[in-house]
Design an enzyme around this catalytic site. Structure first.
Site, PDB file in Angstrom:
ATOM      1  N   MET A  31       0.835  -1.203   0.000  1.00 15.23           N
ATOM      2  CA  MET A  31       0.000   0.000   0.000  1.00 15.23           C
ATOM      3  C   MET A  31       0.871   1.255   0.000  1.00 15.23           C
ATOM      4  O   MET A  31       0.386   2.358   0.284  1.00 15.23           O
ATOM      5  CB  MET A  31      -0.940   0.000   1.207  1.00 15.23           C
ATOM      6  CG  MET A  31      -1.925  -1.177   1.155  1.00 15.23           C
ATOM      7  SD  MET A  31      -3.443  -0.879   2.065  1.00 15.23           S
ATOM      8  CE  MET A  31      -2.801  -0.659   3.710  1.00 15.23           C
ATOM      9  N   GLY A  32       2.166   1.092  -0.287  1.00 18.36           N
ATOM     10  CA  GLY A  32       3.041   2.262  -0.407  1.00 18.36           C
ATOM     11  C   GLY A  32       3.528   2.801   0.928  1.00 18.36           C
ATOM     12  O   GLY A  32       3.437   2.120   1.950  1.00 18.36           O
ATOM     13  N   LEU A  85       6.667   3.241   1.556  1.00 16.13           N
ATOM     14  CA  LEU A  85       7.557   2.085   1.725  1.00 16.13           C
ATOM     15  C   LEU A  85       8.659   2.333   2.750  1.00 16.13           C
ATOM     16  O   LEU A  85       9.215   3.415   2.838  1.00 16.13           O
ATOM     17  CB  LEU A  85       8.179   1.720   0.373  1.00 16.13           C
ATOM     18  CG  LEU A  85       7.171   1.415  -0.742  1.00 16.13           C
ATOM     19  CD1 LEU A  85       7.907   1.080  -2.046  1.00 16.13           C
ATOM     20  CD2 LEU A  85       6.227   0.284  -0.358  1.00 16.13           C
ATOM     21  N   HIS A 119       9.100  -3.377   3.620  1.00 14.20           N
ATOM     22  CA  HIS A 119       8.683  -3.615   2.232  1.00 14.20           C
ATOM     23  C   HIS A 119       9.903  -3.930   1.357  1.00 14.20           C
ATOM     24  O   HIS A 119       9.874  -4.818   0.510  1.00 14.20           O
ATOM     25  CB  HIS A 119       8.024  -2.357   1.641  1.00 14.20           C
ATOM     26  CG  HIS A 119       6.776  -1.910   2.335  1.00 14.20           C
ATOM     27  ND1 HIS A 119       6.715  -0.749   3.074  1.00 14.20           N
ATOM     28  CD2 HIS A 119       5.538  -2.453   2.384  1.00 14.20           C
ATOM     29  CE1 HIS A 119       5.488  -0.588   3.540  1.00 14.20           C
ATOM     30  NE2 HIS A 119       4.747  -1.601   3.151  1.00 14.20           N
ATOM     31  N   GLY A 148       4.890 -10.322   4.271  1.00 19.37           N
ATOM     32  CA  GLY A 148       5.637 -10.195   5.525  1.00 19.37           C
ATOM     33  C   GLY A 148       4.945 -10.886   6.700  1.00 19.37           C
ATOM     34  O   GLY A 148       3.721 -10.869   6.806  1.00 19.37           O
ATOM     35  N   LYS A 170       5.037  -9.773   9.555  1.00 22.61           N
ATOM     36  CA  LYS A 170       4.485  -8.685  10.362  1.00 22.61           C
ATOM     37  C   LYS A 170       2.952  -8.795  10.389  1.00 22.61           C
ATOM     38  O   LYS A 170       2.319  -8.568  11.408  1.00 22.61           O
ATOM     39  CB  LYS A 170       4.950  -7.354   9.769  1.00 22.61           C
ATOM     40  CG  LYS A 170       4.089  -6.154  10.014  1.00 22.61           C
ATOM     41  CD  LYS A 170       4.353  -5.597  11.377  1.00 22.61           C
ATOM     42  CE  LYS A 170       3.653  -4.305  11.689  1.00 22.61           C
ATOM     43  NZ  LYS A 170       2.381  -4.074  11.079  1.00 22.61           N
ATOM     44  N   GLN A 224      -2.686 -12.199   7.877  1.00 21.35           N
ATOM     45  CA  GLN A 224      -2.875 -11.906   6.444  1.00 21.35           C
ATOM     46  C   GLN A 224      -2.133 -12.940   5.591  1.00 21.35           C
ATOM     47  O   GLN A 224      -2.673 -13.459   4.606  1.00 21.35           O
ATOM     48  CB  GLN A 224      -2.363 -10.507   6.136  1.00 21.35           C
ATOM     49  CG  GLN A 224      -2.262 -10.181   4.663  1.00 21.35           C
ATOM     50  CD  GLN A 224      -1.895  -8.733   4.434  1.00 21.35           C
ATOM     51  OE1 GLN A 224      -2.739  -7.858   4.563  1.00 21.35           O
ATOM     52  NE2 GLN A 224      -0.639  -8.473   4.111  1.00 21.35           N
ATOM     53  N   VAL A 249      10.760  -6.980   9.731  1.00 21.59           N
ATOM     54  CA  VAL A 249      11.905  -6.072   9.877  1.00 21.59           C
ATOM     55  C   VAL A 249      11.548  -5.049  10.952  1.00 21.59           C
ATOM     56  O   VAL A 249      10.433  -4.507  10.959  1.00 21.59           O
ATOM     57  CB  VAL A 249      12.219  -5.371   8.541  1.00 21.59           C
ATOM     58  CG1 VAL A 249      13.349  -4.366   8.694  1.00 21.59           C
ATOM     59  CG2 VAL A 249      12.575  -6.412   7.473  1.00 21.59           C
ATOM     60  N   SER A 271       3.995   1.464   8.091  1.00 21.37           N
ATOM     61  CA  SER A 271       3.681   2.797   7.566  1.00 21.37           C
ATOM     62  C   SER A 271       2.903   3.594   8.603  1.00 21.37           C
ATOM     63  O   SER A 271       2.957   4.822   8.628  1.00 21.37           O
ATOM     64  CB  SER A 271       2.865   2.678   6.277  1.00 21.37           C
ATOM     65  OG  SER A 271       3.483   1.773   5.395  1.00 21.37           O
TER      66      SER A 271
HETATM   67  P1  AMP Z   1       1.408  -2.947   3.473  1.00 18.14           P
HETATM   68  O1  AMP Z   1       1.965  -1.883   2.581  1.00 18.14           O
HETATM   69  O2  AMP Z   1       1.314  -2.556   4.911  1.00 18.14           O
HETATM   70  O3  AMP Z   1       0.120  -3.534   2.924  1.00 18.14           O
HETATM   71  O4  AMP Z   1       2.444  -4.146   3.445  1.00 18.14           O
HETATM   72  C1  AMP Z   1       2.844  -4.729   2.236  1.00 18.14           C
HETATM   73  C2  AMP Z   1       3.645  -5.981   2.554  1.00 18.14           C
HETATM   74  O5  AMP Z   1       4.791  -5.633   3.319  1.00 18.14           O
HETATM   75  C3  AMP Z   1       2.859  -7.012   3.373  1.00 18.14           C
HETATM   76  O6  AMP Z   1       3.171  -8.318   2.912  1.00 18.14           O
HETATM   77  C4  AMP Z   1       3.384  -6.780   4.764  1.00 18.14           C
HETATM   78  O7  AMP Z   1       3.284  -7.906   5.607  1.00 18.14           O
HETATM   79  C5  AMP Z   1       4.840  -6.447   4.480  1.00 18.14           C
HETATM   80  N1  AMP Z   1       5.428  -5.709   5.601  1.00 18.14           N
HETATM   81  C6  AMP Z   1       4.947  -4.586   6.188  1.00 18.14           C
HETATM   82  N2  AMP Z   1       5.722  -4.211   7.235  1.00 18.14           N
HETATM   83  C7  AMP Z   1       6.708  -5.150   7.311  1.00 18.14           C
HETATM   84  C8  AMP Z   1       7.818  -5.360   8.179  1.00 18.14           C
HETATM   85  N3  AMP Z   1       8.089  -4.516   9.200  1.00 18.14           N
HETATM   86  N4  AMP Z   1       8.619  -6.416   7.965  1.00 18.14           N
HETATM   87  C9  AMP Z   1       8.365  -7.281   6.949  1.00 18.14           C
HETATM   88  N5  AMP Z   1       7.339  -7.150   6.091  1.00 18.14           N
HETATM   89  C10 AMP Z   1       6.519  -6.106   6.271  1.00 18.14           C
END
Ligand code: AMP
Length: 271
Positions: free
Chosen positions: A21-22, A24, A28, A137, A139, A143, A166, A176
């Site tokens: 969802m950006g 970043l 990400h 992730g 995290k 999901q 991370v 984010s």
């Molecule tokens: P989002 O932009 O929040 O939808 O995340 C996009 C992808 O990045 C998803 O697969 C999340 O699980 C992954 N992601 C978000 N934050 C982290 C993090 N801190 N460590 C690893 N992956 C992450």
């Protein structure tokens, strides 16, 4: 987009896909780098998916940083960025994907309809991009489980690759949404992860999940300005109750720091 994907797919070459969802951050970027190391080309998408936000959630204020994101993606090895508009993705009376069972707990309870929104957008993105591998992730552990189940149930035949969380130097899981925290909240937020790790140690040392859950809830409530949305200890394999046969447990938390809802989780090997 589908045409571009098929142009990339020459003689068995593999396409990796990272939906986001950006706004970043290094979390990400770790997914992009992993995809780049395992695939011939990497497609990333940035789409703030309106149907996974509840009516009172942060859709309107969700951070958007396209210019910076593009630079970060290019230097991490992303080949194509897919940047659809809401109109590209949705029309009136949309078909929806519902993954049953594992969506009925944790964030599925606190955020009704959230996982239908996630499953629907990811199913669409999978069909548009047609990747061989897709990166998610830990995290967002629930999901990840929802996507794995959808992938199996609906025969997408994509290899779902899970990537470790991370964290900032002080342990806070990168997100984010961390940008919403005030200075004081940001200073206190890593206490959540420290508490989850303490719980992991207690479980390893033989304390029961009920006892650990009580203790952790109490400790998290003691962090100034915090409120627990949920704190659960489940079998990592199926997100069910812990049983004698459970090999790995996972402690899941959703905690409000002020008005910002932070989720995190920690795995524990039990036997
Ligand atoms: P989002 O932009 O929040 O939808 O995340 C996009 C992808 O990045 C998803 O697969 C999340 O699980 C992954 N992601 C978000 N934050 C982290 C993090 N801190 N460590 C690893 N992956 C992450």
């Amino acid at each position: 987009m589908a045409e571009e994907s098929s142009l990339l797919r020459r003689d068995g070459s593999e396409i990796g896909f990272v939906p986001t969802m950006g706004a970043l951050h290094e979390g990400h970027i770790s997914l992009i780098k992993k995809a780049a190391s395992q695939c011939d080309s990497v497609v990333a998408s940035i789409f703030v998916n309106p149907i996974q936000f509840g009516p009172k959630e942060d859709l309107a204020k969700y951070p958007r940083k396209i210019r910076e994101d593009k630079e970060k993606l290019a230097s991490a090895g992303c080949t194509i960025l897919f940047l659809p508009s809401v109109e590209d993705m949705y029309r009136e009376r949309m078909t929806s994907v519902h993954v049953s069972g594992i969506t009925e707990k944790l964030c599925g309870v606190s955020r009704p309809g959230h996982f239908d929104g996630v499953a629907t957008v990811v199913a669409k993105l999978f069909n548009i991009v047609r990747p061989d591998r897709a990166y998610f992730g830990e995290k967002d552990f629930q999901q990840l489980a929802v996507i794995k189940k959808m992938n199996e149930d609906l025969n997408f035949r994509i290899k779902i690759v899970s990537c470790p969380t991370v964290r900032e130097k002080d342990g806070l899981a990168m997100s984010s949404r961390n940008a919403y925290l005030s200075k004081d909240e940001r200073r206190r937020a890593p206490e959540i992860y420290r508490t989850l790790r303490m719980g992991a140690k207690m479980l390893k040392d033989g304390a029961t999940p009920v006892k650990v859950r009580e203790e952790l809830k109490m400790r998290i409530e003691m962090i100034e300005g915090s409120r627990t949305d949920y704190l659960e200890i489940l079998d990592e394999e199926n997100l069910g109750e812990i049983r004698a046969s459970t090999k790995r447990a996972r402690i899941f938390s959703a905690v409000y720091m002020g008005s910002t809802r932070l989720i995190d989780n920690v795995g524990v090997k039990l036997r």
